[in-house]
Design an enzyme around this catalytic site. Structure first.
Site, PDB file in Angstrom:
ATOM      1  N   TYR A 108      52.996  87.287 -12.479  1.00  0.00           N
ATOM      2  CA  TYR A 108      54.127  88.209 -12.660  1.00  0.00           C
ATOM      3  C   TYR A 108      53.766  89.167 -13.776  1.00  0.00           C
ATOM      4  O   TYR A 108      53.359  88.748 -14.865  1.00  0.00           O
ATOM      5  CB  TYR A 108      55.408  87.441 -13.009  1.00  0.00           C
ATOM      6  CG  TYR A 108      56.574  88.376 -13.244  1.00  0.00           C
ATOM      7  CD1 TYR A 108      57.222  88.990 -12.157  1.00  0.00           C
ATOM      8  CD2 TYR A 108      57.020  88.690 -14.524  1.00  0.00           C
ATOM      9  CE1 TYR A 108      58.275  89.873 -12.366  1.00  0.00           C
ATOM     10  CE2 TYR A 108      58.069  89.566 -14.740  1.00  0.00           C
ATOM     11  CZ  TYR A 108      58.696  90.157 -13.650  1.00  0.00           C
ATOM     12  OH  TYR A 108      59.734  91.028 -13.861  1.00  0.00           O
ATOM     13  N   ASP A 184      47.469  89.815 -19.331  1.00  0.00           N
ATOM     14  CA  ASP A 184      48.889  90.030 -19.571  1.00  0.00           C
ATOM     15  C   ASP A 184      49.348  88.860 -20.437  1.00  0.00           C
ATOM     16  O   ASP A 184      49.568  87.749 -19.945  1.00  0.00           O
ATOM     17  CB  ASP A 184      49.633  90.070 -18.235  1.00  0.00           C
ATOM     18  CG  ASP A 184      51.119  90.281 -18.412  1.00  0.00           C
ATOM     19  OD1 ASP A 184      51.627  90.037 -19.527  1.00  0.00           O
ATOM     20  OD2 ASP A 184      51.772  90.672 -17.435  1.00  0.00           O
ATOM     21  N   LYS A 211      57.870  90.959 -24.970  1.00  0.00           N
ATOM     22  CA  LYS A 211      58.758  89.848 -25.354  1.00  0.00           C
ATOM     23  C   LYS A 211      58.751  89.576 -26.855  1.00  0.00           C
ATOM     24  O   LYS A 211      59.323  90.333 -27.614  1.00  0.00           O
ATOM     25  CB  LYS A 211      58.391  88.597 -24.551  1.00  0.00           C
ATOM     26  CG  LYS A 211      58.786  88.702 -23.073  1.00  0.00           C
ATOM     27  CD  LYS A 211      58.760  87.334 -22.431  1.00  0.00           C
ATOM     28  CE  LYS A 211      58.859  87.352 -20.926  1.00  0.00           C
ATOM     29  NZ  LYS A 211      60.211  87.494 -20.430  1.00  0.00           N
TER      30      LYS A 211
HETATM   31  N1  PMP Z   1      54.348  90.291 -17.864  1.00  0.00           N
HETATM   32  C1  PMP Z   1      54.736  89.007 -17.971  1.00  0.00           C
HETATM   33  C2  PMP Z   1      53.697  87.931 -17.971  1.00  0.00           C
HETATM   34  C3  PMP Z   1      56.097  88.695 -18.095  1.00  0.00           C
HETATM   35  O1  PMP Z   1      56.486  87.415 -18.186  1.00  0.00           O
HETATM   36  C4  PMP Z   1      57.040  89.742 -18.130  1.00  0.00           C
HETATM   37  C5  PMP Z   1      58.517  89.481 -18.283  1.00  0.00           C
HETATM   38  N2  PMP Z   1      58.993  88.268 -17.855  1.00  0.00           N
HETATM   39  C6  PMP Z   1      56.574  91.058 -18.013  1.00  0.00           C
HETATM   40  C7  PMP Z   1      55.228  91.298 -17.891  1.00  0.00           C
HETATM   41  C8  PMP Z   1      57.522  92.211 -18.036  1.00  0.00           C
HETATM   42  O2  PMP Z   1      58.065  92.377 -19.292  1.00  0.00           O
HETATM   43  P1  PMP Z   1      59.505  93.090 -19.462  1.00  0.00           P
HETATM   44  O3  PMP Z   1      60.520  92.144 -18.917  1.00  0.00           O
HETATM   45  O4  PMP Z   1      59.606  93.310 -20.941  1.00  0.00           O
HETATM   46  O5  PMP Z   1      59.439  94.373 -18.708  1.00  0.00           O
END
Ligand code: PMP
Length: 377
Positions: A108, A184, A211
């Site tokens: 994700y 990521d 985050k």
């Molecule tokens: N990458 C990962 C691994 C995530 O867990 C998330 C959010 N859950 C995101 C990207 C996206 O971040 P945001 O919700 O701040 O857009």
């Protein structure tokens, strides 16, 4: 509906006080209203909430991240993890002159269309537990592939840490094929002081953050090798890739983020990870004693509960778990005053101590013992 948070507790609209093991989707690594973070926010608000140029908060936080995370030779700030990934994808495409992106099954990376799901025509999906198959796919599509996006711990898939050998193989193959390896680390950055890349000893070409680095306020960051990040450099005329954004590098988020990261010292990370290890082991025991098939995953202060015999290594294993039972346990824990993510994942914060972990385990024991009684109809 949740109305208030304090340390490791939140209060819902009905006045229920809940011990929080979500950390708001892993964001609040020091709990709700951490005094140094609140103080940093207050101080920055008094100086100004946003400016039409670089700020000291931006410079200080950029320096902190570049010193802390090995792959970040240069870093830029966005408002979210989604945007950080979007910009890393743009950079990778421009840098390599290729269009397609590979990601791991179950990965994700936020909500931009380029990286959602597995059906987008520009996406190549790699198996997350079969390095040879992943490398074969990379080889087959190498001439079209700009980047491989990897969560070192797959958060949305249920806190599944990747194999070190798998990561090393991806690193070697992407280097050989001229594909950028992008970590990521929006969720996984907390597993080591220098992020999961430090834990695994695998250095990507680019890294995306989000985050917890905003300390509870909206913030994302992306960066990497200098020669890639030069694409955004506005200091010698118009940059190859412009990166405007009205709230980019918002100083209030940056001040909260810096205070958060400064509190997240090497020692704090070690304490959190040790608590995570204790919790995962104890959760395994509680499920085993109750005779409920479960597999507990995670790394550092991240944990996932999967109601299946296991082992759970990939999202394919995770989706085999008993979802109705998971929901009953979630609700049961809520009634006992414990909040976890309904998907069965959770995180620890520095506001959680041994007593709170015991509170969680006792609540779980009581929920599991009640499950044996016939459901009320
Ligand atoms: N990458 C990962 C691994 C995530 O867990 C998330 C959010 N859950 C995101 C990207 C996206 O971040 P945001 O919700 O701040 O857009």
């Amino acid at each position: 509906m949740l109305v208030r948070g304090d340390g490791c507790r939140v209060v819902d609209l009905d006045g229920n006080r809940l011990l929080d093991f979500t950390g708001n989707h892993s964001i609040l690594v020091h709990g709700y209203g951490s005094p140094p973070v609140m103080e940093a926010i207050r101080r920055q608000i008094e100086l100004g909430t946003c400016f039409p140029g670089p700020t000291e908060a931006q410079l200080r936080f950029a320096r902190h991240l570049v010193e802390r995370i090995g792959s970040l030779e240069r870093v830029r700030f966005t408002n979210s993890g989604t945007e950080a990934v979007m910009m890393a994808v743009r950079a990778a495409r421009r840098f390599t002159g290729r269009r397609r992106i590979a990601k791991l099954e179950g990965g994700y990376h936020g909500t931009s269309e380029d990286v959602v799901g597995s059906e987008h025509p520009d996406l190549v999906i790699l198996p997350a537990d079969d390095a040879a198959a992943a490398v074969a796919l990379l080889g087959r599509h190498a001439r079209e592939l700009a980047a491989v996006l990897v969560e070192p711990v797959q958060g949305s898939a249920g806190m599944l840490a990747l194999d070190l050998a798998y990561l090393r193989t991806l690193r070697e193959a992407t280097r050989r094929l001229g594909i950028l390896l992008v970590f990521d680390e929006v969720v996984s950055v907390r597993v080591s002081y220098g992020g999961a890349e430090e834990h695994f000893g695998v250095k990507p070409d680019m890294c995306c953050l989000g985050k917890l680095i905003g300390g509870g306020l909206p913030l994302g960051a992306f960066g990497g090798r200098e020669e890639i990040m030069e694409l955004f450099d506005p200091s010698r005329g118009p940059p190859v890739i412009p990166h405007p954004g009205s709230y980019n590098a918002n100083p209030v988020s940056l001040a909260a983020g810096l205070a958060t990261m400064e509190l997240l010292t090497r020692e704090a990370v070690e304490r959190l990870n040790a608590a995570g290890e204790r919790l995962r082991t104890a959760l395994d025991q509680v499920f085993a004693e109750a005779g409920v098939p479960a597999s507990v995953t995670g790394l550092g202060s991240l944990f996932g509960i999967h109601l299946t015999e296991g082992p759970v290594r990939t999202i394919r294993d995770a989706v085999r778990a008993d979802t109705p039972l998971r929901h009953r346990i979630f609700l049961g824990l809520y009634v006992e005053g414990i909040l976890i993510d309904p998907r069965g994942v959770g995180t620890l914060s520095t506001a959680i101590g041994d007593a709170e972990i015991e509170e969680f385990l006792a609540a779980l024991r009581s929920v599991l013992s009640r499950l044996r009684q016939p459901a009320l109809s």
